[in-house]
Design an enzyme around this catalytic site. Structure first.
Site, PDB file in Angstrom:
ATOM      1  N   ASP A  61      46.933  26.350  41.998  1.00 40.23           N
ATOM      2  CA  ASP A  61      47.914  26.680  43.022  1.00 40.23           C
ATOM      3  C   ASP A  61      47.326  26.540  44.422  1.00 40.23           C
ATOM      4  OD1 ASP A  61      49.951  27.332  41.167  1.00 40.23           O
ATOM      5  OD2 ASP A  61      49.053  29.311  40.849  1.00 40.23           O
ATOM      6  N   TYR A 125      39.279  29.687  33.867  1.00 44.27           N
ATOM      7  CA  TYR A 125      39.556  30.149  35.225  1.00 44.27           C
ATOM      8  C   TYR A 125      38.596  31.280  35.563  1.00 44.27           C
ATOM      9  CZ  TYR A 125      43.830  27.400  35.396  1.00 44.27           C
ATOM     10  OH  TYR A 125      44.717  26.360  35.403  1.00 44.27           O
TER      11      TYR A 125
END
Length: 249
Positions: A61, A125
């Site tokens: 993002d 992540y």
């Protein structure tokens, strides 16, 4: 003379994502555009016969960095020109990516059946937390945009580590995802391989030990994630991602 067929490459790349809308391509008239826009602009300077598309393995993002994201692309050169050697492709792309904070790490020639997204074995992540700051202005200059400094005192790490183990395994993560246009069509079942919460070192942190700052790293690994699944599990926007494949890919 008939040109050679397109050659498919798997490329690994990293980027400092603060100035980008994310990794995926966007329209060029936006105030922030995607990393993919710059990758595809760079490869066009290598004079392929047809426009080249980067097929990105893992989304990130706005503001999110990547230690090692990946993509595959097909490049067809003009008749009489051989396919790019792997190191030649890396050097060429990095030359045309300057001065953007995007770097091609390496490239591998792969079969035409390989797909960067669907061939991936896992995605990881990493979120970095900084404890000890009462206000975001107290984040060290060299750590800004690289960590999240939540208020409210220090973390109960043992409790977090205990709770994290409930996320490991195969579960229905419906309550942990955000809505998107394809939400009704995607299964909420996902398998999380790893959740780690560990202390982490900060850049040059030994020079400001007197401030009592603590860095923590939250790592999540799975083959795939739901839309903003990890964002919902742990809110900080400053994170990084990496992707893993079989060694014979």
């Amino acid at each position: 003379m008939v040109g050679c067929p397109p050659a498919r490459y798997l490329v690994f790349f990293q980027y400092f994502g603060t100035k980008y809308s994310g990794v995926m391509e966007t329209s060029n008239d936006q105030s922030l555009i995607g990393v993919q826009n710059y990758l595809e602009k760079a490869v066009q300077n290598l004079k392929p016969v047809a426009p080249v598309k980067f097929h990105i393995s893992s989304r990130t993002d706005t503001g999110v960095h990547a230690l090692c994201n990946s993509a595959h692309l097909d490049i067809q050169r003009a008749p009489g020109k051989p396919a790019f050697e792997e190191k030649q492709l890396v050097r060429g792309l990095n030359h045309y990516l300057k001065p953007e904070p995007i770097c091609i790490l390496n490239a591998h020639r792969v079969p035409s059946t390989f797909h960067a997204r669907f061939s991936a074995l896992s995605r990881t992540y990493v979120y970095r937390l900084l404890m000890g700051c009462s206000h975001h202005s107290e984040i060290p200059v060299f750590e800004r945009d690289l960590c999240w400094a939540p208020g409210g005192g220090y973390l109960n790490v043992p409790a977090m580590q205990e709770a994290a183990q409930f996320l490991v395994g195969t579960h229905d993560f419906s309550t942990f995802r955000s809505l998107s246009s394809d939400t009704p069509f995607r299964s909420p079942i996902r398998t999380v391989f790893q959740v780690d919460i560990q202390p982490s070192s900060g850049f040059l942190s030994h020079h400001y030990e007197h401030r009592g700052l603590e860095f923590w790293e939250l790592k999540f690994r799975s083959r795939s994630f739901l839309y903003r699944q990890i964002w919902t599990l742990q809110r900080p926007p400053e994170n990084s991602s990496s992707v893993r494949y079989r060694k014979d890919c």
